[in-house]
Design an enzyme around this catalytic site. Structure first.
Site, PDB file in Angstrom:
ATOM      1  N   HIS A 114      55.973  67.622  23.712  1.00  0.00           N
ATOM      2  CA  HIS A 114      57.353  66.685  23.965  1.00  0.00           C
ATOM      3  C   HIS A 114      57.059  65.446  23.312  1.00  0.00           C
ATOM      4  O   HIS A 114      56.168  65.129  22.868  1.00  0.00           O
ATOM      5  CB  HIS A 114      57.518  66.591  25.680  1.00  0.00           C
ATOM      6  CG  HIS A 114      56.359  65.921  26.103  1.00  0.00           C
ATOM      7  ND1 HIS A 114      55.218  66.621  26.366  1.00  0.00           N
ATOM      8  CD2 HIS A 114      55.876  64.730  26.653  1.00  0.00           C
ATOM      9  CE1 HIS A 114      54.292  65.904  27.008  1.00  0.00           C
ATOM     10  NE2 HIS A 114      54.656  64.418  27.086  1.00  0.00           N
ATOM     11  N   ARG A 168      56.206  60.056  36.596  1.00  0.00           N
ATOM     12  CA  ARG A 168      55.449  61.190  36.124  1.00  0.00           C
ATOM     13  C   ARG A 168      54.239  61.509  37.160  1.00  0.00           C
ATOM     14  O   ARG A 168      53.245  60.866  37.335  1.00  0.00           O
ATOM     15  CB  ARG A 168      55.002  60.983  34.779  1.00  0.00           C
ATOM     16  CG  ARG A 168      54.402  62.369  34.010  1.00  0.00           C
ATOM     17  CD  ARG A 168      54.193  62.045  32.373  1.00  0.00           C
ATOM     18  NE  ARG A 168      52.605  62.044  32.416  1.00  0.00           N
ATOM     19  CZ  ARG A 168      52.107  61.980  31.159  1.00  0.00           C
ATOM     20  NH1 ARG A 168      52.785  61.687  30.268  1.00  0.00           N
ATOM     21  NH2 ARG A 168      50.793  62.025  31.187  1.00  0.00           N
ATOM     22  N   HIS A 215      53.637  65.377  21.052  1.00  0.00           N
ATOM     23  CA  HIS A 215      52.473  65.356  21.597  1.00  0.00           C
ATOM     24  C   HIS A 215      52.344  66.536  22.540  1.00  0.00           C
ATOM     25  O   HIS A 215      53.217  66.845  23.161  1.00  0.00           O
ATOM     26  CB  HIS A 215      51.925  64.070  21.961  1.00  0.00           C
ATOM     27  CG  HIS A 215      52.446  63.703  23.219  1.00  0.00           C
ATOM     28  ND1 HIS A 215      53.941  62.825  22.854  1.00  0.00           N
ATOM     29  CD2 HIS A 215      52.273  63.481  24.447  1.00  0.00           C
ATOM     30  CE1 HIS A 215      54.279  62.390  24.232  1.00  0.00           C
ATOM     31  NE2 HIS A 215      53.420  62.848  25.196  1.00  0.00           N
ATOM     32  N   ASP A 247      50.176  66.450  26.358  1.00  0.00           N
ATOM     33  CA  ASP A 247      49.336  65.451  27.191  1.00  0.00           C
ATOM     34  C   ASP A 247      47.941  65.787  27.430  1.00  0.00           C
ATOM     35  O   ASP A 247      47.867  67.189  27.706  1.00  0.00           O
ATOM     36  CB  ASP A 247      50.052  65.046  28.698  1.00  0.00           C
ATOM     37  CG  ASP A 247      51.257  64.556  28.542  1.00  0.00           C
ATOM     38  OD1 ASP A 247      51.567  63.981  27.728  1.00  0.00           O
ATOM     39  OD2 ASP A 247      52.186  64.701  29.332  1.00  0.00           O
TER      40      ASP A 247
END
Ligand code: SIN
Length: 283
Positions: free
Chosen positions: A258, A273, A97, A99
């Site tokens: 990723h 993150r 995917h 983000d």
């Protein structure tokens, strides 16, 4: 320290000779920006970034996007916790995917810092959407250049997710925030974007959040999307990052995909993150 940029096969570059916790000179920062634009993901080793230093480094790039779906750090809400507990079976990001493609203005990228790692496994795969695009024939690229695609997150984070995305946390609850996901409306982006930093063309569809081509049905879209996804997963476009204590990965959502491997059941993994705001995308 001498800053060195070492390109990796497939995608990304490892950068040595820089302390991300330091107050970086403008010239150093511009070198990092150039590497980020060129390589799509930049990796650093042996860093000692406190949470405050992680936030300060992130703010130098762009405003921070507070995540709507993941748990926030208890003290620093700017940091999203990407954690898999020892007893948990599902992880976050366990499929290819990019983000936030479901946002009208997708996030620029994320800076992920390893805080607790399993004894082995838990690597993250990255794929270059520049390389995936460049590998296509001129005629195919031209055809794709006329297409837009519809993106959503409701089937992933919403109240009734597709079975592939029905992920639970350590207490059996859903990963995510279904109410926030249900509030999203579908968005449309070009299938091929001109990258806002590098000016290069990149493929901008992904297996998790792209629903279909704009004006096409899901069924009509599936074969062509699968063909593009196969290109994105081609090992020639990918790189597997093996985390170590002190590792940091900073990826560009407009130039890469990723995939967080979920191969360390029975062990805890905690990553911090920070996601950065991006700019509108264009063909
Ligand atoms: C993600 O942000 O998708 C998770 C990446 C990772 O945990 O390696």
């Amino acid at each position: 320290m001498t800053l060195r940029i070492s390109p990796l096969p497939g995608v990304g570059a490892e950068i040595t000779g820089v302390d991300l916790a330091a107050d970086l000179a403008d010239s150093t920062f511009e070198t990092l920006r150039g590497a980020f634009a060129d390589h799509g993901v930049i990796f650093f080793r042996d860093q000692t970034l406190s949470e405050a230093a992680h936030i300060a480094f992130a703010r130098r790039w762009a405003p921070i996007n507070i995540n709507r779906f993941f748990a926030a750090h208890p003290v620093h809400p700017e940091i999203a916790l990407v954690t898999k507990e020892q007893a948990q079976k599902d992880n976050i990001g366990g499929g290819w995917h990019t983000d936030h493609s479901y946002d009208e203005v997708p996030a620029m990228g994320s800076i992920l810092v390893a805080r607790e790692l399993p004894p082995s496994g838990g690597n993250t795969l990255f794929s270059s959407m520049y390389a995936a695009y460049d590998a296509l024939s001129p005629g195919f690229r031209e055809m794709l250049g006329g297409l837009n695609a519809v993106h959503s997150a409701r089937h992933v984070f919403g109240r009734a997710p597709d079975t592939a995305y029905n992920r639970t946390d350590a207490s059996g609850g859903r990963i995510g925030n279904p109410d926030a996901a249900e509030a999203l409306t579908d968005v449309v982006h070009p299938v091929v974007i001109t990258h806002p930093l590098s000016g290069r063309r990149a493929l901008y569809v992904n297996p998790a959040f792209t629903l279909r081509f704009d004006g096409w049905t899901v069924e009509e879209s599936r074969p062509l999307l699968q063909q593009l996804y196969a290109q994105g997963m081609n090992p020639a476009c990918t790189q597997e990052f093996i985390w170590r204590p002190g590792s940091v990965a900073f990826w560009d959502n407009r130039a890469t995909w990723h995939f967080a491997r979920n191969d360390y059941h029975g062990h805890r993994r905690e990553m911090h993150r920070i996601t950065l705001e991006g700019e509108p995308l264009s063909a």
